[in-house]
Each structure stands twice: as C-alpha cells, then as structure tokens.
Design a protein around this motif. Structure first.
Motif, PDB file in Angstrom:
ATOM      1  N   VAL A 553      39.893  26.817  42.216  1.00 33.22           N
ATOM      2  CA  VAL A 553      40.699  27.874  42.063  1.00 33.22           C
ATOM      3  C   VAL A 553      42.116  27.402  42.087  1.00 33.22           C
ATOM      4  CG1 VAL A 553      38.851  29.672  43.263  1.00 33.22           C
ATOM      5  CG2 VAL A 553      40.608  28.355  44.643  1.00 33.22           C
ATOM      6  N   THR A 554      42.981  28.154  41.474  1.00 29.44           N
ATOM      7  CA  THR A 554      44.312  27.837  41.289  1.00 29.44           C
ATOM      8  C   THR A 554      45.223  29.080  41.715  1.00 29.44           C
ATOM      9  OG1 THR A 554      44.275  28.781  38.824  1.00 29.44           O
ATOM     10  CG2 THR A 554      44.145  26.390  39.335  1.00 29.44           C
ATOM     11  N   ASN A 555      46.725  28.808  41.629  1.00 28.85           N
ATOM     12  CA  ASN A 555      47.415  29.742  42.521  1.00 28.85           C
ATOM     13  C   ASN A 555      47.888  30.785  41.541  1.00 28.85           C
ATOM     14  OD1 ASN A 555      47.692  28.312  44.652  1.00 28.85           O
ATOM     15  ND2 ASN A 555      49.624  27.671  44.372  1.00 28.85           N
ATOM     16  N   ASP A 556      47.401  30.769  40.246  1.00 32.12           N
ATOM     17  CA  ASP A 556      47.736  31.653  39.071  1.00 32.12           C
ATOM     18  C   ASP A 556      46.765  32.597  39.011  1.00 32.12           C
ATOM     19  OD1 ASP A 556      45.752  30.089  38.228  1.00 32.12           O
ATOM     20  OD2 ASP A 556      46.755  29.811  36.114  1.00 32.12           O
ATOM     21  N   GLY A 557      45.814  32.810  40.077  1.00 27.85           N
ATOM     22  CA  GLY A 557      44.709  33.759  40.115  1.00 27.85           C
ATOM     23  C   GLY A 557      43.524  33.427  39.237  1.00 27.85           C
ATOM     24  N   LYS A 558      43.245  32.116  38.892  1.00 25.13           N
ATOM     25  CA  LYS A 558      42.205  31.976  38.056  1.00 25.13           C
ATOM     26  C   LYS A 558      41.050  31.074  38.787  1.00 25.13           C
ATOM     27  CE  LYS A 558      44.707  32.062  33.599  1.00 25.13           C
ATOM     28  NZ  LYS A 558      45.081  31.464  32.483  1.00 25.13           N
ATOM     29  N   ALA A 559      39.749  31.550  38.141  1.00 25.07           N
ATOM     30  CA  ALA A 559      38.645  30.622  38.935  1.00 25.07           C
ATOM     31  C   ALA A 559      38.194  29.686  37.562  1.00 25.07           C
ATOM     32  CB  ALA A 559      37.552  31.332  39.329  1.00 25.07           C
ATOM     33  N   HIS A 560      37.941  28.571  38.044  1.00 23.93           N
ATOM     34  CA  HIS A 560      37.480  27.489  36.777  1.00 23.93           C
ATOM     35  C   HIS A 560      36.145  26.896  37.289  1.00 23.93           C
ATOM     36  CE1 HIS A 560      41.765  27.232  35.153  1.00 23.93           C
ATOM     37  NE2 HIS A 560      41.992  27.384  36.295  1.00 23.93           N
ATOM     38  N   VAL A 561      34.996  26.920  36.422  1.00 26.45           N
ATOM     39  CA  VAL A 561      33.875  26.553  36.462  1.00 26.45           C
ATOM     40  C   VAL A 561      33.462  25.361  35.602  1.00 26.45           C
ATOM     41  CG1 VAL A 561      31.456  26.894  36.906  1.00 26.45           C
ATOM     42  CG2 VAL A 561      33.011  28.636  37.643  1.00 26.45           C
ATOM     43  N   PHE A 562      33.047  24.135  36.240  1.00 25.22           N
ATOM     44  CA  PHE A 562      32.870  23.167  35.525  1.00 25.22           C
ATOM     45  C   PHE A 562      31.319  22.701  35.399  1.00 25.22           C
ATOM     46  CE2 PHE A 562      37.172  22.791  36.123  1.00 25.22           C
ATOM     47  CZ  PHE A 562      37.959  22.394  35.002  1.00 25.22           C
ATOM     48  N   ASP A 563      30.818  22.079  34.183  1.00 25.88           N
ATOM     49  CA  ASP A 563      29.427  21.530  34.372  1.00 25.88           C
ATOM     50  C   ASP A 563      29.369  20.330  33.477  1.00 25.88           C
ATOM     51  OD1 ASP A 563      27.020  20.596  34.200  1.00 25.88           O
ATOM     52  OD2 ASP A 563      26.155  22.707  33.908  1.00 25.88           O
ATOM     53  N   LEU A 564      29.740  19.219  34.420  1.00 24.01           N
ATOM     54  CA  LEU A 564      29.633  18.008  33.426  1.00 24.01           C
ATOM     55  C   LEU A 564      28.904  17.422  32.368  1.00 24.01           C
ATOM     56  CD1 LEU A 564      31.151  15.669  36.447  1.00 24.01           C
ATOM     57  CD2 LEU A 564      32.482  16.978  35.115  1.00 24.01           C
ATOM     58  N   SER A 565      27.526  17.992  32.748  1.00 25.67           N
ATOM     59  CA  SER A 565      26.287  17.672  32.005  1.00 25.67           C
ATOM     60  C   SER A 565      26.426  18.332  30.615  1.00 25.67           C
ATOM     61  CB  SER A 565      24.981  18.331  32.590  1.00 25.67           C
ATOM     62  OG  SER A 565      25.010  19.306  32.983  1.00 25.67           O
ATOM     63  N   VAL A 566      27.260  19.620  30.538  1.00 20.98           N
ATOM     64  CA  VAL A 566      27.603  20.353  29.393  1.00 20.98           C
ATOM     65  C   VAL A 566      28.848  19.926  28.549  1.00 20.98           C
ATOM     66  CG1 VAL A 566      27.768  22.814  28.550  1.00 20.98           C
ATOM     67  CG2 VAL A 566      25.940  22.528  30.447  1.00 20.98           C
ATOM     68  N   ASN A 567      29.748  19.811  29.272  1.00 19.91           N
ATOM     69  CA  ASN A 567      31.161  19.524  28.996  1.00 19.91           C
ATOM     70  C   ASN A 567      31.967  18.832  29.797  1.00 19.91           C
ATOM     71  OD1 ASN A 567      33.583  19.353  27.624  1.00 19.91           O
ATOM     72  ND2 ASN A 567      33.431  21.445  26.806  1.00 19.91           N
ATOM     73  N   LYS A 568      32.163  17.437  29.604  1.00 23.02           N
ATOM     74  CA  LYS A 568      32.994  16.716  30.403  1.00 23.02           C
ATOM     75  C   LYS A 568      34.566  16.708  30.452  1.00 23.02           C
ATOM     76  CE  LYS A 568      31.477  12.533  28.605  1.00 23.02           C
ATOM     77  NZ  LYS A 568      30.706  12.822  27.450  1.00 23.02           N
TER      78      LYS A 568
END
Length: 652
Positions: A553-568
């Motif tokens: 989560v970042t200070n600009d109010g966004k949530a980021h979700v990563f999946d390394l097996s799908v996109n590194k």
C-alpha cells in the motif's frame, strides 16, 4: 446453494447413546454386543432426605429422638428445665397431699377406737399418749451427679451454706477464707474483662456494619454485572442479527460472489470493497497497526495513534469482527498513541502493544477494564523513543511468556512476564559503524541506529531481521548481542516493513519510503526483485495461500497486488482504495483463511476488500494428473523464479 433445502427428522432417540456396547458373558466366556440401547437421558436428579413416619426407619428415628430428649431433659439444671419439671413437681405435691389425707383418716379412726376403748374401760387410770408422727424423709441429692443447679450458678453452694450455718468456727476456717479471697479476686477480674469487652462491642459492631454494607454493595454490583453480562450477550446476538440483515448484500458478496469478468482481463484482478469499519472516537487518529486473531479468523485488532510528531495525543485499541461491522467487540483506551501490536498465537486473548512514549504493555481480552494487565515503566527499562514493532516469541525455559520490541532508541529488547511483572533484557543495540558523536570533554560517543521494523524467521528460531531509519537491514541472531550476522544496504530512506516469506526459508521482502519494494535472498547482498511504486510505500505483506503473492500500500491511496508466478515485472492489480487525496493508506493484512484483505488509513477507517479469482489463482488440473498442493509446491514455484533471476546475474 441458497435454494437447496436440508431436511432434518426429529426422533425420540438419544443421539449420544452408544450403539456398540459389549459385555462379558460368563456363560459363553466371550464378549457379546448388547442388543438393546438405553435411550433415556437424565438431565437432572437429586437424592432426597425425607422418610415416611410409618416406615421402620421413621419409627427408629422417632424412638431415638425421644430417648435423646429424655437424656437432655435429665442433664439440664432446674432453672433451665422445660415445663415438664413443673408437671413432675405438681404430681409429687399431689402424692404428698394424698399421703397426708390417708394419714388423717388413719388418725381419725384411731381416735374413734380410743374413745370406744375409754368408754369400755373406764376404770383405767391414764391412757398412753400416741407416738408423734414421723416426719417425711427428704430424698438426698446425688452427690456424684455433677450436672446440678449449684454447678451452673456463680454462687458457690458451699459458701451459701457456710453463711447460713451456725456461727461455730471450724478447724479449717482460715484455709476456706483464703480460698474465698482467691475466688473473689477471680470474679473481680472476670467482671473487669466483661466491662472492657462491652466497651469494645460498639466499635466492633460499627466495623461489622461497615463490612456488611460493603458486602451488600459488592454483591449488588456483582448481581448487576451478572445481569448486565446476560443482557449484553443477548443484545450482542441481536445486534449481529440486525447487522446481518442490514448488510445482507455485502454478506452475500463475501460468501458467494466471484467476478466473472476476470476471464476477459488477461490475468488482471480486482478488489471488491465489502465492509468499512469506523468508530466515532477514532476519527482524528490514524490506523498504526493491524493484526488478525490466529484462533478466531473473523476477529482482528486495530491500533490507533498518530505518525505526526507535533500531533501526539491519546491512543486506542479496538477489536472488530466481520460479523458486526457497525461497532467494535472490545474497546481499550490509552494515554499515549499505540504504534504497533501483536496477538499471541497460543493465547489469543493476549495482545502485546507498543506505545509512542516508549512503553510496552499486555492487554487481556478476558478482563473488562480498559487498562492494560501488565505495563512497563521507567524503572523496568522502557524505551526512550517510540516503539515501532512488537512480536510474540516462544515461551522461555521456565514457560514464561515473552515478546520482543524494536524502537528508535536503537535497542532490541526481550520482555518476559515473570510473577506479574515485565522484566526486560537488551538483546542487541543497533550501533552504526564509523559514526561517532562528540561528547563532553572530547569523548567519542558511538551513535545508535534507529530501528523501525523487524521480523523473526519462521523456522530458524534465533534468526531475525531489523530495518532502520537509515535504510539498512541487519541480519541478527539472538545468541549474539554485540555483532550482526550481515548488513544489507537496502534502501535510501527508512525501512517501513520487513517480512520473511511464509514458505521459502531464504526469501524476505522489504518496503521503504523511497517508493520501492524489494525481494531478497538473505544469502545474497543484492535484491532479487525491485519494484518502483511511484509513492512512499507504507506497508507490505505476503499472502498466506501462495509463496509468490504479496500486497503493498502507498501514500497515494492505492493498493498493489503482485503475483510473481503470473507477472514478475508489474502488479496484476492496482486499485484506489481511499478516494480523498490527503488520506494515506498505512497498513495491509491478508486474512489467514478467507480471500479478503483489510487496509487501514490515517483517518481511522479500516476497509475490507475481497480478492478476485485472478488474485488467488491456484494451479490448474491437467488430464490424468493430480494437482499437487502444499508448502513444497510453493517453495519449488518460488525457487524456479529465483533461479531464473540468478542465472543472468551469474553470467554477467
């Protein structure tokens, strides 16, 4: 699933009655099953103590009681005997009167006979006088019966008789006089003691009255609290039912909704907003810590404080449940802002908390008071700067509870609960190499680093990582208090969070205010993956169901979700959670069971969001092959990605 009906047939049989009881048959010398089953369930039974009067036992008890009453009656003194004595005395008097009447009749008969005799014998010179009537013999008292009236009174019968007897002196008069002097002295002493007791009685009476009043108050308060707890439990159930009806559409989305459009998004995912948790008294406070309860998967704790140095005020600890989003289950207030918390895995009612003023405390959910059960102080070695993170650890050798804390004063401290007191032990001090400070009289003082976060290895008990405000990450051991195992030049600004991977033993992740998230192998000095999120990263967390999925989560109010097996290379989901520009996201946590995350901001709000199917994708089934699941598969999946990264680095 909603339309499916489940029928239940109610029978008079006991569902808990055992169906397979066997008993030994002495005739056949084998164990044989019993054909019948006792279906009767006794809910209450009490043995009485009443006996029929007409029964044999009743007659025996009546006879025994009459004998005991007679013995008691005989043993009592004359003054204390019941009216039965009076009836006996009356009967004795009646007998005496009868005897006197018979004696008078006999005397009258004798007189008549004498008169007849004188008439016949006139020539006799003088008649003989009749003998005087004998006095009735008085029954002597039993001298060996020591239960008499004389022995029950203060007046000694011997003394009374001596006073009433004739004034002829006896030989042992001087000895008896001395004895009576001693007796009188004892009597005077007894009277003095009784008077002193009578004086003390009013004070004792007043004290007893006060005690009775206190007992009445306490019992009334206890009864009130019992009534309140009964009412509160029923009210809590009613409140949850009302909330379930109010937020029925959200509950249906949480349980059943799956975003079908994920099939057309090319491996991209979304976050579906569910509930929003807020409390009136925490509007001006920021969410500084979030933690799920390890036992009750719908319950989570939220710490409130302030990250602004100039706006420090009170703090609060709230515990919410997804069953009731309108009001918290537990509310605790504190004088200083709460900066971190952690819930014990084996004792889920214990919450360790770190404050802005450097103190640490333990709250117990079993105690209704808002004050912590145990708290550090200046005497017990509290931190001199804000405590940024606390973590429960395994019990020590004496089975005492203990947890670790990290603070800006550069100390990693172990706190042990010994005899209801928190005892501290400094594990390590974060000294900065090559940095000294000029002290008084030219002394060179070594400067300490400012710890901001830490995490302990999931398998190796002694190993842990510490992030600092200088951007360094120290790999430390509990066994060494003066040196580090390794130092990573990780970030250019403060390390906000560091966390080991729950599956892979070598991998950890870190985030910083320098806008980056980095994934490391602790055996290599350089990061394996670097992600620039274009804003200061407040928190990062691994998912509990996959070794390659994490959220930041970042200070600009966004949530980021990563999946390394799908996109590194980039996130598979970037979504705005907080609409207002000035509002910042501070923390994120995955639920250990359900496909949801909770995100806190600096306005005191906690938002629950559901992961779409693309964000929690599991391996697909292949024809003729079983799908392998478990930690070994997750470790192999992440190892494969790390090997792909290591090969180009080794070639270079």
């Amino acid at each position: 699933e909603l339309k499916e009906e489940f029928t239940r047939i109610l029978t008079a049989n006991n569902p808990h009655a055992p169906q397979n009881i066997v008993r030994y048959s002495f005739k056949e010398r084998t164990y044989k099953p019993i054909s019948y089953v006792d279906q009767m369930a006794i809910h209450f039974s009490m043995d009485g103590n009443m006996i029929l009067k007409d029964s044999d036992e009743g007659r025996r008890q009546n006879a025994r009681l009459s004998i005991e009453e007679g013995l008691i009656h005989l043993s009592l003194p004359l003054s204390e005997k019941p009216p039965l004595e009076d009836s006996a005395v009356i009967s004795e008097e009646a007998e005496i009167k009868e005897e006197e009447s018979t004696e008078d009749a006999q005397a009258a008969g004798e007189e008549e006979a004498e008169e007849a005799g004188t008439a016949e014998v006139a020539e006799a010179p003088e008649a003989e006088e009749p003998p005087p009537p004998r006095p009735r013999e008085r029954k002597l008292a039993n001298q060996f019966n020591f239960i008499e009236r004389a022995s029950k009174t203060l007046n000694n019968p011997l003394r009374d008789r001596a006073c009433q007897s004739e004034p002829t002196p006896c030989k042992n008069f001087s000895a008896t006089a001395n004895q009576w002097e001693i007796y009188d002295a004892y009597v005077e002493e007894l009277e003095k003691m009784e008077k002193s007791k009578e004086k003390e009685k009013p004070r004792a009476h007043i004290a007893k009255k006060e005690e009775k009043r206190k007992d009445r108050k306490s019992t009334s308060l206890e009864s009130q609290s019992d009534d309140i707890t009964k009412v509160s439990k029923a009210a809590k159930i009613m409140e949850r039912m009302v909330n379930q009806n109010t937020f029925d559409d959200i509950a249906q989305d949480f349980k059943y909704f799956e975003d079908a459009s994920d099939e057309y998004r090319d491996q991209q995912g979304t976050l579906l907003p569910l509930w929003k948790f807020q409390y009136d008294k925490t509007k001006r406070l920021a969410v500084t810590a979030i933690s799920w309860n390890p036992k009750y998967k719908d319950l989570f704790a939220v710490g409130y404080g302030s990250y602004d140095f100039m706006k420090q005020s009170r703090g609060m600890l709230l515990l919410y449940t997804m069953k009731n989003p309108s009001f918290p289950e537990y509310v605790f207030s504190s004088e200083s802002g709460i900066m971190c918390l952690d819930i014990h895995s084996d004792h889920p009612h214990l919450v360790a908390v770190g404050f802005y003023d450097g103190n640490v405390a333990i709250y117990s959910l079993k105690k209704p008071s808002s004050q912590p059960s145990y708290k550090s102080s200046a005497k017990s070695g509290k931190h001199t700067e804000p405590v940024w993170q606390v973590k429960w650890q395994k019990d020590d050798m004496d089975n005492n509870l203990n947890f670790f804390s990290v603070s800006s004063d550069g100390r990693i401290v172990s706190w042990t609960l010994v005899k209801n007191e928190l005892v501290h032990t400094d594990v390590i001090k974060l000294s900065v190499e090559g940095a000294t400070m000029q002290g008084p009289e030219g002394l060179q003082l070594q400067t300490l680093g400012c710890g901001t976060s830490f995490d302990f290895h999931k398998k190796i008990d002694y190993l842990f990582l510490v992030g600092t405000e200088e951007g360094k990450i120290y790999k430390c051991s509990k066994c060494y208090s003066s040196q580090f195992l390794d130092v990573f030049e990780a970030h250019h600004m403060a390390v906000d969070a560091v966390s080991w991977n729950p599956y892979h033993m070598k991998v950890f992740i870190s985030c910083s205010s320098d806008w980056t998230v980095k994934i490391w192998d602790h055996t290599i000095k350089t990061p394996m993956f670097i992600y620039d999120l274009n804003s200061a990263v407040g928190d990062v967390a691994w998912s509990p169901y996959s070794s390659t999925v994490f959220a930041a989560v970042t200070n600009d109010g966004k949530a980021h979700v990563f999946d390394l097996s799908v996109n590194k290379y980039e996130a598979i989901c970037i979504q705005v959670v907080v609409a207002k520009k000035k509002n910042k996201i501070t923390h994120v946590r995955f639920n250990p069971v359900y496909p949801v995350v909770i995100i806190g901001d600096d306005r005191g709000h906690v938002t629950c969001l559901k992961l779409s199917p693309n964000l929690r994708r599991m391996p697909k089934e292949k024809k003729g092959q079983e799908v392998k699941k478990g930690p070994e598969v997750e470790i192999a999946k992440l190892d494969k990605l790390l090997n792909l990264v290591r090969e180009p680095a080794s070639q270079a």
